[in-house]
Scaffold this motif. Structure first.
Motif, mmCIF file in Angstrom:
data_model
loop_
_atom_site.group_PDB
_atom_site.id
_atom_site.type_symbol
_atom_site.label_atom_id
_atom_site.label_comp_id
_atom_site.label_asym_id
_atom_site.label_seq_id
_atom_site.Cartn_x
_atom_site.Cartn_y
_atom_site.Cartn_z
ATOM 1 N N LYS A 310 31.092 20.533 68.944
ATOM 2 C CA LYS A 310 30.167 21.542 68.444
ATOM 3 C C LYS A 310 30.854 22.893 68.299
ATOM 4 C CE LYS A 310 26.128 19.332 70.567
ATOM 5 N NZ LYS A 310 25.034 19.482 71.540
ATOM 6 N N ASP A 311 30.344 23.668 67.363
ATOM 7 C CA ASP A 311 30.683 25.088 67.221
ATOM 8 C C ASP A 311 32.128 25.335 66.789
ATOM 9 O OD1 ASP A 311 28.098 25.654 68.071
ATOM 10 O OD2 ASP A 311 28.703 25.744 70.171
ATOM 11 N N LEU A 312 32.777 24.375 66.115
ATOM 12 C CA LEU A 312 34.105 24.661 65.580
ATOM 13 C C LEU A 312 33.994 25.771 64.539
ATOM 14 C CD1 LEU A 312 35.779 21.170 64.979
ATOM 15 C CD2 LEU A 312 36.157 22.748 66.861
ATOM 16 N N THR A 313 34.862 26.757 64.649
ATOM 17 C CA THR A 313 34.835 27.857 63.681
ATOM 18 C C THR A 313 35.716 27.577 62.476
ATOM 19 O OG1 THR A 313 36.669 29.010 64.782
ATOM 20 C CG2 THR A 313 34.427 29.528 65.519
ATOM 21 N N HIS A 314 36.828 26.861 62.698
ATOM 22 C CA HIS A 314 37.799 26.656 61.624
ATOM 23 C C HIS A 314 38.361 25.240 61.636
ATOM 24 C CE1 HIS A 314 37.778 31.045 61.992
ATOM 25 N NE2 HIS A 314 38.349 31.118 60.797
ATOM 26 N N VAL A 315 38.660 24.745 60.464
ATOM 27 C CA VAL A 315 39.514 23.573 60.274
ATOM 28 C C VAL A 315 40.688 24.031 59.420
ATOM 29 C CG1 VAL A 315 39.718 21.364 59.074
ATOM 30 C CG2 VAL A 315 37.732 21.817 60.500
ATOM 31 N N ILE A 316 41.906 23.745 59.893
ATOM 32 C CA ILE A 316 43.099 24.147 59.146
ATOM 33 C C ILE A 316 43.831 22.898 58.678
ATOM 34 C CG2 ILE A 316 45.308 25.367 59.232
ATOM 35 C CD1 ILE A 316 44.172 27.217 61.310
ATOM 36 N N ASN A 317 44.035 22.792 57.377
ATOM 37 C CA ASN A 317 44.791 21.695 56.796
ATOM 38 C C ASN A 317 46.242 22.130 56.697
ATOM 39 O OD1 ASN A 317 42.582 19.657 55.624
ATOM 40 N ND2 ASN A 317 41.859 21.763 55.362
ATOM 41 N N TYR A 318 47.037 21.781 57.727
ATOM 42 C CA TYR A 318 48.464 22.111 57.682
ATOM 43 C C TYR A 318 49.119 21.372 56.525
ATOM 44 C CZ TYR A 318 53.149 23.165 59.415
ATOM 45 O OH TYR A 318 54.433 23.624 59.533
ATOM 46 N N ASN A 319 48.623 20.169 56.247
ATOM 47 C CA ASN A 319 48.959 19.424 55.037
ATOM 48 C C ASN A 319 47.670 18.890 54.442
ATOM 49 O OD1 ASN A 319 51.575 18.427 56.967
ATOM 50 N ND2 ASN A 319 52.043 19.235 54.958
ATOM 51 N N LEU A 320 47.576 18.844 53.133
ATOM 52 C CA LEU A 320 46.423 18.213 52.506
ATOM 53 C C LEU A 320 46.496 16.704 52.744
ATOM 54 C CD1 LEU A 320 46.213 20.049 49.057
ATOM 55 C CD2 LEU A 320 44.703 20.348 51.015
ATOM 56 N N PRO A 321 45.360 16.051 52.937
ATOM 57 C CA PRO A 321 45.376 14.587 53.107
ATOM 58 C C PRO A 321 45.705 13.908 51.786
ATOM 59 C CG PRO A 321 43.124 15.375 52.967
ATOM 60 C CD PRO A 321 43.986 16.608 52.986
ATOM 61 N N ASP A 322 46.119 12.645 51.857
ATOM 62 C CA ASP A 322 46.443 11.903 50.644
ATOM 63 C C ASP A 322 45.205 11.642 49.791
ATOM 64 O OD1 ASP A 322 49.184 11.695 51.173
ATOM 65 O OD2 ASP A 322 48.860 9.996 52.510
ATOM 66 N N GLU A 323 44.065 11.453 50.429
ATOM 67 C CA GLU A 323 42.841 11.142 49.700
ATOM 68 C C GLU A 323 41.864 12.302 49.785
ATOM 69 O OE1 GLU A 323 41.137 7.403 50.711
ATOM 70 O OE2 GLU A 323 43.088 6.421 50.907
ATOM 71 N N ASN A 324 41.233 12.623 48.640
ATOM 72 C CA ASN A 324 40.311 13.761 48.600
ATOM 73 C C ASN A 324 39.125 13.585 49.531
ATOM 74 O OD1 ASN A 324 41.977 14.897 46.686
ATOM 75 N ND2 ASN A 324 40.723 14.301 44.940
ATOM 76 N N ALA A 325 38.658 12.333 49.687
ATOM 77 C CA ALA A 325 37.494 12.098 50.554
ATOM 78 C C ALA A 325 37.789 12.475 52.002
ATOM 79 C CB ALA A 325 37.069 10.631 50.472
ATOM 80 N N VAL A 326 39.055 12.355 52.415
ATOM 81 C CA VAL A 326 39.426 12.709 53.790
ATOM 82 C C VAL A 326 39.257 14.212 53.997
ATOM 83 C CG1 VAL A 326 41.304 12.721 55.483
ATOM 84 C CG2 VAL A 326 40.987 10.746 53.992
ATOM 85 N N TYR A 327 39.552 15.005 52.955
ATOM 86 C CA TYR A 327 39.340 16.456 53.074
ATOM 87 C C TYR A 327 37.861 16.750 53.312
ATOM 88 C CZ TYR A 327 39.246 21.437 52.152
ATOM 89 O OH TYR A 327 39.052 22.786 52.280
ATOM 90 N N THR A 328 36.984 15.997 52.659
ATOM 91 C CA THR A 328 35.545 16.188 52.870
ATOM 92 C C THR A 328 35.189 15.976 54.333
ATOM 93 O OG1 THR A 328 35.131 15.370 50.624
ATOM 94 C CG2 THR A 328 33.254 15.442 52.132
ATOM 95 N N HIS A 329 35.755 14.925 54.938
ATOM 96 C CA HIS A 329 35.494 14.660 56.356
ATOM 97 C C HIS A 329 36.056 15.781 57.228
ATOM 98 C CE1 HIS A 329 33.662 10.696 56.402
ATOM 99 N NE2 HIS A 329 34.460 10.344 55.421
ATOM 100 N N ARG A 330 37.273 16.197 56.936
ATOM 101 C CA ARG A 330 37.894 17.257 57.735
ATOM 102 C C ARG A 330 37.045 18.528 57.699
ATOM 103 N NH1 ARG A 330 44.328 17.550 56.126
ATOM 104 N NH2 ARG A 330 45.026 15.532 56.974
ATOM 105 N N SER A 331 36.756 19.000 56.500
ATOM 106 C CA SER A 331 36.044 20.278 56.372
ATOM 107 C C SER A 331 34.632 20.189 56.930
ATOM 108 C CB SER A 331 36.014 20.727 54.906
ATOM 109 O OG SER A 331 35.361 19.776 54.095
ATOM 110 N N GLY A 332 34.044 18.973 56.921
ATOM 111 C CA GLY A 332 32.685 18.809 57.425
ATOM 112 C C GLY A 332 32.558 18.898 58.929
ATOM 113 N N ARG A 333 33.681 19.042 59.627
ATOM 114 C CA ARG A 333 33.624 19.166 61.086
ATOM 115 C C ARG A 333 33.227 20.581 61.516
ATOM 116 N NH1 ARG A 333 35.853 14.909 63.709
ATOM 117 N NH2 ARG A 333 36.849 13.360 62.378
ATOM 118 N N THR A 334 33.283 21.526 60.593
ATOM 119 C CA THR A 334 32.833 22.882 60.902
ATOM 120 C C THR A 334 31.639 23.199 60.008
ATOM 121 O OG1 THR A 334 33.553 25.188 61.101
ATOM 122 C CG2 THR A 334 34.434 23.940 59.250
ATOM 123 N N GLY A 335 30.972 24.319 60.276
ATOM 124 C CA GLY A 335 29.810 24.688 59.467
ATOM 125 C C GLY A 335 28.627 23.764 59.667
ATOM 126 N N ARG A 336 28.341 23.381 60.925
ATOM 127 C CA ARG A 336 27.255 22.447 61.206
ATOM 128 C C ARG A 336 26.041 23.150 61.787
ATOM 129 N NH1 ARG A 336 30.248 17.263 64.046
ATOM 130 N NH2 ARG A 336 31.596 16.721 62.311
#
Length: 593
Positions: A310-336
């Motif tokens: 809970k309450d994550l303020t930031h997700v940082i992509n040190y590298n972009l994932p190979d698949e775009n859908a994975v970025y959706t999962h990553r970014s969705g861990r914040t802003g809840r």
């Protein structure tokens, strides 16, 4: 304003969720709960983690469970033990005033005997990972699913990405045809559509937001830097957000551990989470992160699956994932849960084209910003310190006892000097570090160099393709002229020797060697073969070893842990119109032409 009572939640369930702080239903709860209470329809729910979907399906399940029937009435499948534990914990909280309703969680990496005993004592609701549930059903034969009324596939896209298709099939085949199936997924790839067609009856589709879109309360920020400055840029970004509490995503285990080690050495409160950790180490790190004893978690996508914090303020992509859908999962861990979040991507110039693809999928725009300068960081850190100073609680009774001595000690300082001394005590580290710090941005020279290197790379690829076309043309011309039989025979012998060498070669230690019925005669290249493996297995982290291309067949080596994955994934696949056949080379198949 709609209330849970208006949605049909009964008094004993209402009492438990009110104690948990539930006030107003979230959008997906408002749509899903009445449907599950009033109908027996199947449902596809499209929603990010953190949108309240556990309560959306969990509250009706708790309310509709028959306490007098001791066999399982609901089965909830989730991709990871962490998500499994979280769902089970939520359901137990919802059922606080539902007397004698038993929720049992079963997952790998834990004592199976204890889980079996819990099931034998009676479970109304089972929350399980597919692997452990399949073991209990088909190997241990402990569980009977004859009375199951509802099956929930939570984070279905993640379960399929992790290779659980076979386990899901084996489990769902043992559930009654009359059951209701609820499928929840953040994205809707073709594999999820396939499983919905196979196991669901005219499902109703409900979405919280757009399909495959990003969370509404997440801001997406882009920083473009030279590759060699990526780590320096990471530190600069972290320092620019003094209150950061987030996850840094890397591609590989090695990189994850390396970045975490560097951050720790540089004084940051960080640790790594990856697949090489023992379960005890993993749980210790995650506990420290959840209770905020860790500020930064450096993780791979695989290790972070199911990790709900809970309450994550930031997700940082040190590298972009190979698949775009994975970025959706990553970014969705914040802003809840209505809170704002930030997803940051650090990319080099050659990766920037991916951002446009992500913007189209997320229906969001990335804001490109320059890497903060040393002065920017110092100002941000200073104002954060002042904010904390301004809002800190003062225990006047205790502090007043020491105030005369402190005042006497500092009476030689003016008000302005006192402020300077206090700020310097807390702030000198940043001032010293950033005093002569260079701006991290693409200079004209670096920008030009990266563009030239990119052009050179494309040129080398074009040259290679031209040479290959030329060689094919030359071979055709030589064939048309008709070379002497001796030369043709020598060429054939070389091919036979090359084929025999590949046939006799054994796999490297830790790898399995495969025979495939494609060769350069089928226009197969090593790049094509690797693309075929990645595309069919959907596991781009599989390590691929030696590739031996022959005329009409080839050999390739793959991490032996993925032997069965390769054999099943390539079954029935076509390449350039030809059906692919793959077998283990060590079983005698390598001698087949």
């Amino acid at each position: 304003m709609t209330t849970f009572e208006q949605l049909g939640i009964t008094a004993h369930v209402l009492k438990s969720i009110q104690e948990l702080g539930f006030v107003q239903p979230m959008p997906i709860q408002e749509k899903v709960i009445p449907m599950l209470l009033d109908t027996h329809e199947d449902l596809i729910g499209l929603a990010q983690t953190g949108t309240g979907k556990t309560a959306a399906f969990g509250l009706p399940i708790i309310q509709q469970t028959d306490i007098d029937t001791r066999s399982p009435q609901a089965l909830i499948l989730a991709p990871t033990r962490e998500l499994c534990q979280q769902i089970a914990g939520d359901l137990k909280n919802f059922a606080k005033y539902s007397a004698d309703l038993h929720v049992v969680a079963v997952y790998g990496g834990a004592d199976m005997g204890r889980q079996i005993r819990s099931l034998q004592q009676g479970a109304h609701v089972i929350v399980a990972t597919p692997g452990r549930m399949n073991d209990l059903l088909n190997k241990q034969r402990i569980v009977q699913l004859d009375d199951v009324r509802t099956v929930v596939l939570d984070e279905a896209d993640e379960m399929l990405n992790m290779g659980f298709k076979e386990e899901l099939d084996a489990i769902l085949e043992q559930t009654p045809e009359s059951k209701r199936t609820l499928l929840f997924s953040a994205t809707m790839p073709k594999e999820v559509l396939q499983i919905s067609k196979q196991y669901m009856r005219s499902p109703k589709q409900i979405a919280a937001g757009h399909v495959n879109a990003g969370a509404e309360d997440v801001e997406h920020i882009l920083y473009v830097v030279p590759s060699k400055q990526r780590y320096l840029a990471l530190k600069r970004v972290i320092d620019f957000y003094p209150e950061i509490y987030g996850i840094i995503f890397c591609r590989t285990r090695t990189e994850t551990q390396d970045i975490a080690n560097k951050l720790i050495q540089d004084g940051y409160n960080a640790d790594a989470l990856h697949g090489e950790l023992s379960q005890a180490q993993r749980e210790s790190i995650m506990h420290k992160f959840r209770v905020k004893n860790l500020q930064l978690l450096v993780a791979t996508d695989v290790a972070a699956r199911g990790l709900d914090v809970k309450d994550l303020t930031h997700v940082i992509n040190y590298n972009l994932p190979d698949e775009n859908a994975v970025y959706t999962h990553r970014s969705g861990r914040t802003g809840r849960a209505g809170k704002k979040g930030v997803s940051i991507a650090i990319v080099n110039l050659k990766e920037k084209y991916r951002i446009k693809q992500l913007e189209n999928q997320l229906r969001k725009t990335f804001t490109q910003k320059p890497i903060p300068s040393g002065d920017d960081v110092c100002e941000k850190q200073l104002m954060s310190l002042v904010d904390r100073l301004e809002t800190i609680e003062v225990d006047h009774k205790e502090i007043d006892r020491f105030l005369p001595a402190v005042s006497e000690k500092l009476e030689w300082l003016s008000r302005e000097d006192l402020i300077k001394h206090f700020v310097s005590l807390e702030f000198n580290r940043f001032l010293d570090y950033y005093r002569d710090a260079e701006d991290l941005k693409m200079s004209k020279e670096e920008l030009g160099a990266e563009k030239r290197e990119s052009r050179k790379k494309r040129s080398r690829q074009d040259d290679g393709e031209r040479r290959e076309r030329g060689e094919r043309r030359d071979r055709g011309e030589r064939r048309e002229r008709g070379e002497r039989g001796e030369r043709r025979e020598r060429g054939k012998q070389r091919d036979r020797d090359h084929d025999q060498e590949g046939t006799n070669r054994r796999a490297e230690e830790g790898f399995s060697r495969f025979h495939i019925n494609l060769g350069f005669k089928d226009s197969l290249t090593p790049r094509d073969l690797m693309g075929l493996l990645n595309r069919c297995t959907r596991k781009k982290h599989i390590e691929i070893g030696r590739i031996d291309l022959m005329k009409t067949f080839s050999f390739f080596e793959v991490d032996q842990n993925y032997t069965n994955t390769i054999l099943s994934a390539l079954e029935g696949v076509e390449f350039n119109g030809k059906e692919v056949s793959v077998q283990l080379a060590d079983d005698g198949s390598s001698s087949r032409r």
